[in-house]
Design an enzyme around this catalytic site. Structure first.
Site, PDB file in Angstrom:
ATOM      1  N   CYS A 113      43.888  49.106  20.865  1.00  0.00           N
ATOM      2  CA  CYS A 113      44.819  49.261  21.996  1.00  0.00           C
ATOM      3  C   CYS A 113      46.275  49.341  21.553  1.00  0.00           C
ATOM      4  CB  CYS A 113      44.657  48.112  22.973  1.00  0.00           C
ATOM      5  SG  CYS A 113      42.980  47.990  23.590  1.00  0.00           S
ATOM      6  N   HIS A 258      50.342  48.880  27.819  1.00  0.00           N
ATOM      7  CA  HIS A 258      48.943  49.288  27.642  1.00  0.00           C
ATOM      8  C   HIS A 258      48.173  48.908  28.903  1.00  0.00           C
ATOM      9  CE1 HIS A 258      44.908  49.632  26.366  1.00  0.00           C
ATOM     10  NE2 HIS A 258      44.713  48.330  26.269  1.00  0.00           N
ATOM     11  N   ASN A 288      40.693  51.535  30.981  1.00  0.00           N
ATOM     12  CA  ASN A 288      41.336  51.237  29.692  1.00  0.00           C
ATOM     13  C   ASN A 288      40.948  52.321  28.688  1.00  0.00           C
ATOM     14  OD1 ASN A 288      42.144  50.234  27.228  1.00  0.00           O
ATOM     15  ND2 ASN A 288      41.281  48.185  27.530  1.00  0.00           N
TER      16      ASN A 288
HETATM   17  O1  UT7 Z   1      42.539  46.440  25.915  1.00  0.00           O
HETATM   18  C1  UT7 Z   1      42.661  45.140  25.446  1.00  0.00           C
HETATM   19  C2  UT7 Z   1      41.377  44.490  25.462  1.00  0.00           C
HETATM   20  N1  UT7 Z   1      40.826  44.123  26.719  1.00  0.00           N
HETATM   21  C3  UT7 Z   1      41.406  43.335  27.621  1.00  0.00           C
HETATM   22  O2  UT7 Z   1      42.569  43.066  27.595  1.00  0.00           O
HETATM   23  C4  UT7 Z   1      40.505  42.728  28.669  1.00  0.00           C
HETATM   24  C5  UT7 Z   1      40.809  41.268  28.859  1.00  0.00           C
HETATM   25  N2  UT7 Z   1      39.914  40.581  29.737  1.00  0.00           N
HETATM   26  C6  UT7 Z   1      39.750  40.910  31.064  1.00  0.00           C
HETATM   27  O3  UT7 Z   1      40.350  41.873  31.529  1.00  0.00           O
HETATM   28  C7  UT7 Z   1      38.887  40.032  31.923  1.00  0.00           C
HETATM   29  O4  UT7 Z   1      38.525  38.879  31.198  1.00  0.00           O
HETATM   30  C8  UT7 Z   1      37.591  40.735  32.441  1.00  0.00           C
HETATM   31  C9  UT7 Z   1      37.968  41.823  33.456  1.00  0.00           C
HETATM   32  C10 UT7 Z   1      36.822  41.325  31.279  1.00  0.00           C
HETATM   33  C11 UT7 Z   1      36.688  39.724  33.151  1.00  0.00           C
HETATM   34  O5  UT7 Z   1      37.389  39.082  34.194  1.00  0.00           O
HETATM   35  P1  UT7 Z   1      37.319  37.497  34.327  1.00  0.00           P
HETATM   36  O6  UT7 Z   1      38.037  37.155  35.561  1.00  0.00           O
HETATM   37  O7  UT7 Z   1      37.823  36.910  33.036  1.00  0.00           O
HETATM   38  O8  UT7 Z   1      35.785  37.246  34.544  1.00  0.00           O
HETATM   39  P2  UT7 Z   1      34.773  36.376  33.650  1.00  0.00           P
HETATM   40  O9  UT7 Z   1      34.536  37.012  32.333  1.00  0.00           O
HETATM   41  O10 UT7 Z   1      35.244  34.965  33.669  1.00  0.00           O
HETATM   42  O11 UT7 Z   1      33.460  36.490  34.497  1.00  0.00           O
HETATM   43  C12 UT7 Z   1      33.365  35.986  35.832  1.00  0.00           C
HETATM   44  C13 UT7 Z   1      31.995  36.289  36.378  1.00  0.00           C
HETATM   45  C14 UT7 Z   1      30.875  35.897  35.417  1.00  0.00           C
HETATM   46  O12 UT7 Z   1      29.835  35.363  36.194  1.00  0.00           O
HETATM   47  P3  UT7 Z   1      29.620  33.766  36.329  1.00  0.00           P
HETATM   48  O13 UT7 Z   1      29.401  33.294  34.913  1.00  0.00           O
HETATM   49  O14 UT7 Z   1      30.890  33.257  36.913  1.00  0.00           O
HETATM   50  O15 UT7 Z   1      28.446  33.670  37.211  1.00  0.00           O
HETATM   51  C15 UT7 Z   1      30.425  37.202  34.825  1.00  0.00           C
HETATM   52  O16 UT7 Z   1      29.072  37.210  34.424  1.00  0.00           O
HETATM   53  O17 UT7 Z   1      31.841  37.698  36.592  1.00  0.00           O
HETATM   54  C16 UT7 Z   1      30.617  38.152  35.980  1.00  0.00           C
HETATM   55  N3  UT7 Z   1      30.808  39.552  35.574  1.00  0.00           N
HETATM   56  C17 UT7 Z   1      30.609  40.583  36.406  1.00  0.00           C
HETATM   57  N4  UT7 Z   1      30.209  40.632  37.689  1.00  0.00           N
HETATM   58  C18 UT7 Z   1      30.120  41.858  38.250  1.00  0.00           C
HETATM   59  C19 UT7 Z   1      31.232  40.028  34.376  1.00  0.00           C
HETATM   60  N5  UT7 Z   1      31.310  41.369  34.426  1.00  0.00           N
HETATM   61  C20 UT7 Z   1      30.923  41.727  35.678  1.00  0.00           C
HETATM   62  C21 UT7 Z   1      30.811  42.984  36.317  1.00  0.00           C
HETATM   63  N6  UT7 Z   1      30.409  42.996  37.614  1.00  0.00           N
HETATM   64  N7  UT7 Z   1      31.120  44.144  35.721  1.00  0.00           N
END
Ligand code: UT7
Length: 331
Positions: A113, A258, A288
């Site tokens: 990135c 980014h 992204n």
């Molecule tokens: O380009 C640079 C690199 N990338 C980034 O900068 C990305 C950085 N991270 C993020 O943007 C966020 O952490 C995410 C968008 C990836 C995830 O958001 P979050 O608010 O941190 O969610 P989480 O990982 O804490 O997951 C929350 C819940 C989980 O379920 P439980 O354990 O709470 O029951 C996940 O299993 O959301 C679930 N989950 C989904 N649900 C529906 C994870 N992915 C999905 C999905 N659809 N696609």
């Protein structure tokens, strides 16, 4: 010493738009979750026959046309990607060939990135010292073919899009304009927080059916950790760029960050003390696109008239590695 000027930019995305509802057909996810957690509504994914170098070629041609230059006017190519068409050689030489060039150097930058800012930093050093005078800087990615499009990979698959952005860079003698400074950083302690383990020559054999069955060839991410670091390191890098040039947030006309997550961008905006109109976002449309995200956003911002000569533009990025950085540019 001359400064580095952006002569022109261009971008290209594949024809196929993929909506959140399309993804919900492939895996256990929903439009509501994706929009709420990331801000993304659509992304573009390649079709059969498309390649990363093909996207890069189109973006490069658009940038060259706008600059009023031909490919033959270039004296260096810097190609930033973490999704190369082949393991070896890097995409740079393939793009050089596609543009009908030979002899000029083709450099591959592997900083995910932050690739475009790392590439800009290298280009800027070469232009300042006079080593090269017409550099094509490209960020291009094809993520979609590598994503795990099942529920197992839903936390990454919904975030990434394909696309390419390009900039033609040249020296400018005006002391006040051009790239004022670039600032690049890395912390390898977190390399496995967002990575693709294999195929890789740390493995023996370097590729195997077992590795593929385990999904080592898929990008895996500890999203919360990446989020936490990005929200701190991006504003920190903006502050470093401002301080280096004795500028303040109020001086920024446009911050082009980014595009990884709308929530991260909002946190960067707040931490830097910027108004919403000082920050450009288009993640809603493209997702992204890693090294392509800044040049795509910059080209769109320019097309919308968001930057005029003399305005202060700041770029910032954070990604896998971890790597991050910023650049201050007087347009
Ligand atoms: O380009 C640079 C690199 N990338 C980034 O900068 C990305 C950085 N991270 C993020 O943007 C966020 O952490 C995410 C968008 C990836 C995830 O958001 P979050 O608010 O941190 O969610 P989480 O990982 O804490 O997951 C929350 C819940 C989980 O379920 P439980 O354990 O709470 O029951 C996940 O299993 O959301 C679930 N989950 C989904 N649900 C529906 C994870 N992915 C999905 C999905 N659809 N696609």
């Amino acid at each position: 010493m001359p400064h580095t000027q952006f002569l022109a930019t261009g971008f290209h995305v594949p024809a196929r738009v993929v909506t959140n509802d399309d993804l919900a057909q492939m895996m256990d996810t929903s439009d509501e979750w994706i929009v709420q957690r990331s801000g993304i509504k659509t992304r573009y994914w390649v079709d059969r026959g498309d390649t990363g170098v093909g996207l890069a070629r189109e973006a490069s041609r658009k940038a060259l046309d706008k600059a009023g230059l031909k490919a033959a006017d270039l004296d260096c190519i810097i190609y930033c990607t973490c999704t190369p068409d082949h393991f070896e050689p890097g995409n740079g030489v393939f793009l050089q060939r596609e543009l009908g060039l030979s002899d000029i150097p083709a450099v591959d930058v592997r900083n995910q990135c932050s690739g475009f800012i790392y590439g800009l930093s290298i280009a800027d050093a070469w232009i300042r010292t006079g080593q090269y005078k017409r550099i094509l800087l490209v960020g291009a990615e094809v993520h979609s073919r590598g994503l795990d499009k099942t529920s197992r990979g839903r936390d990454t698959a919904v975030l990434f899009g394909d696309g390419a952005g390009a900039a033609v860079l040249a020296p400018i003698d005006d002391d006040g304009r051009g790239v004022l400074s670039t600032h690049i950083f890395a912390d390898g302690r977190y390399a496995e927080k967002l990575w693709v383990d294999g195929p890789g020559l740390a493995h023996d054999p370097y590729v195997s059916v077992e590795m593929l069955e385990q999904g080592l060839h898929r990008a895996v991410m500890e999203g919360r950790d990446v989020f936490k670091f990005a929200s701190v390191k991006m504003p920190e890098s903006v502050a470093i760029a401002l301080k280096a040039n004795r500028l303040t947030p109020a001086d920024i006309k446009l911050l082009v960050p980014h595009q990884a997550n709308l929530r991260i961008i909002e946190m960067v905006q707040k931490a830097t003390g910027l108004r919403e109109d000082q920050v450009y976002t288009n993640i809603q449309k493209y997702g992204n696109t890693t090294a392509a995200s800044i040049p795509i956003a910059l080209d769109e911002a320019l097309a919308e008239g968001r930057l005029k000569q003399g305005d202060l533009l700041v770029l910032t990025a954070f990604g896998s590695g971890f790597t991050w950085g910023s650049a201050a540019i007087r347009w």
